[in-house]
Design a protein around this motif. Sequence first.
Motif, PDB file in Angstrom:
ATOM      1  N   VAL A  79     -10.228  18.593  49.602  1.00  0.00           N
ATOM      2  CA  VAL A  79      -9.377  18.533  48.417  1.00  0.00           C
ATOM      3  C   VAL A  79      -8.656  15.990  48.847  1.00  0.00           C
ATOM      4  O   VAL A  79      -8.750  16.328  49.829  1.00  0.00           O
ATOM      5  N   ASP A  80      -9.255  15.669  48.527  1.00  0.00           N
ATOM      6  CA  ASP A  80      -8.479  13.884  48.018  1.00  0.00           C
ATOM      7  C   ASP A  80      -8.252  13.530  47.224  1.00  0.00           C
ATOM      8  O   ASP A  80      -8.639  13.548  45.826  1.00  0.00           O
ATOM      9  N   SER A  81      -7.414  12.639  47.163  1.00  0.00           N
ATOM     10  CA  SER A  81      -6.382  12.143  45.942  1.00  0.00           C
ATOM     11  C   SER A  81      -7.548  11.335  45.481  1.00  0.00           C
ATOM     12  O   SER A  81      -7.500  11.096  44.109  1.00  0.00           O
ATOM     13  N   ASP A  82      -7.871  10.449  45.882  1.00  0.00           N
ATOM     14  CA  ASP A  82      -8.823   9.459  45.171  1.00  0.00           C
ATOM     15  C   ASP A  82      -9.820  10.538  44.672  1.00  0.00           C
ATOM     16  O   ASP A  82     -10.081   9.233  43.743  1.00  0.00           O
ATOM     17  N   THR A  83      -9.969  11.109  44.499  1.00  0.00           N
ATOM     18  CA  THR A  83     -11.205  11.918  43.793  1.00  0.00           C
ATOM     19  C   THR A  83     -10.553  12.020  42.112  1.00  0.00           C
ATOM     20  O   THR A  83     -11.062  11.646  41.351  1.00  0.00           O
ATOM     21  N   PHE A  84      -9.314  11.594  42.279  1.00  0.00           N
ATOM     22  CA  PHE A  84      -8.951  11.405  40.400  1.00  0.00           C
ATOM     23  C   PHE A  84      -8.360  10.296  39.811  1.00  0.00           C
ATOM     24  O   PHE A  84      -7.364  10.178  38.829  1.00  0.00           O
ATOM     25  N   MET A  85      -8.780   8.550  41.090  1.00  0.00           N
ATOM     26  CA  MET A  85      -8.350   7.811  40.709  1.00  0.00           C
ATOM     27  C   MET A  85      -8.716   6.921  39.279  1.00  0.00           C
ATOM     28  O   MET A  85      -8.679   5.571  39.772  1.00  0.00           O
ATOM     29  N   ALA A  86      -9.895   7.199  38.744  1.00  0.00           N
ATOM     30  CA  ALA A  86     -10.829   6.735  38.487  1.00  0.00           C
ATOM     31  C   ALA A  86      -9.862   5.891  36.746  1.00  0.00           C
ATOM     32  O   ALA A  86      -8.964   7.123  36.313  1.00  0.00           O
ATOM     33  N   GLU A  87     -10.615   5.583  36.296  1.00  0.00           N
ATOM     34  CA  GLU A  87      -9.957   5.040  35.196  1.00  0.00           C
ATOM     35  C   GLU A  87     -11.085   4.902  33.428  1.00  0.00           C
ATOM     36  O   GLU A  87     -12.038   4.797  34.189  1.00  0.00           O
ATOM     37  N   ARG A  88     -10.910   4.934  31.842  1.00  0.00           N
ATOM     38  CA  ARG A  88     -12.135   5.278  31.747  1.00  0.00           C
ATOM     39  C   ARG A  88     -12.032   3.555  31.509  1.00  0.00           C
ATOM     40  O   ARG A  88     -13.643   3.173  30.990  1.00  0.00           O
ATOM     41  N   ALA A  89     -10.636   2.891  31.385  1.00  0.00           N
ATOM     42  CA  ALA A  89     -10.950   1.261  30.977  1.00  0.00           C
ATOM     43  C   ALA A  89     -10.058   0.461  31.479  1.00  0.00           C
ATOM     44  O   ALA A  89      -8.883   0.953  31.169  1.00  0.00           O
ATOM     45  N   PRO A  90     -10.011  -0.546  32.035  1.00  0.00           N
ATOM     46  CA  PRO A  90      -9.032  -1.417  32.455  1.00  0.00           C
ATOM     47  C   PRO A  90      -7.569  -1.214  31.397  1.00  0.00           C
ATOM     48  O   PRO A  90      -8.358  -0.827  30.521  1.00  0.00           O
ATOM     49  N   ALA A  91      -6.598  -1.598  31.501  1.00  0.00           N
ATOM     50  CA  ALA A  91      -5.119  -1.353  30.649  1.00  0.00           C
ATOM     51  C   ALA A  91      -5.956  -2.555  30.441  1.00  0.00           C
ATOM     52  O   ALA A  91      -5.920  -3.969  30.244  1.00  0.00           O
ATOM     53  N   ALA A  92      -5.558  -2.416  28.737  1.00  0.00           N
ATOM     54  CA  ALA A  92      -5.689  -3.736  27.568  1.00  0.00           C
ATOM     55  C   ALA A  92      -4.429  -4.145  27.715  1.00  0.00           C
ATOM     56  O   ALA A  92      -3.281  -4.309  27.528  1.00  0.00           O
ATOM     57  N   ILE A  93      -4.718  -5.642  27.864  1.00  0.00           N
ATOM     58  CA  ILE A  93      -3.612  -6.432  27.900  1.00  0.00           C
ATOM     59  C   ILE A  93      -3.906  -8.095  27.672  1.00  0.00           C
ATOM     60  O   ILE A  93      -5.364  -8.169  27.360  1.00  0.00           O
ATOM     61  N   ASP A  94      -2.777  -7.949  26.481  1.00  0.00           N
ATOM     62  CA  ASP A  94      -2.981  -9.211  25.456  1.00  0.00           C
ATOM     63  C   ASP A  94      -3.104 -10.586  26.224  1.00  0.00           C
ATOM     64  O   ASP A  94      -1.290 -10.683  26.390  1.00  0.00           O
TER      65      ASP A  94
END
Length: 150
Positions: free
Chosen positions: A120-135
């Motif tokens: 177990v390592d919390s880094d396993t869960f730190m990905a994202e589908r895409a960066p946050a959408a910033i206007d």
Amino acid sequence: MTGTDASENTEELQIETLSGDLRDAMLMRIRNINRPWSLLTEQEQREMAEGLDMAARHLVRNAVRLLNDYEWPHAVVKLHEIKIAGSDKGIEAKVSASNIEHNRSVLGENVGDYCMLLMVDSDTFMAERAPAAIDPDQPELPGSDESEAA
């Protein structure tokens, strides 16, 4: 709060993108709080997204910690080596742990018992589908590639 119900946001959560999914779910829920998202400056949006990203990472780390602590005895160990002894003899592993009372108790009281070793390592869960959408504060300039594609 306005927006979708929490159960609607959790249906699409995936273990590999949990942090990004939590951030996106939180963003959906706060975009209309106090001042609508569209009225925030680019910097305010970026700060909001970064704050939510930090909160999501904190929640994931705590969730992993809770899973590790849940009801079963545990000791944080480092896996040094494994030896595959053949199909009928199994696999042998060498681990080490800090020499503290908790680890001596957990490991010492369970020698010879079956246990589950979780990597177990919390880094396993730190990905994202895409960066946050910033206007962006400024629209694309005429003649830029993006405005021509529209």
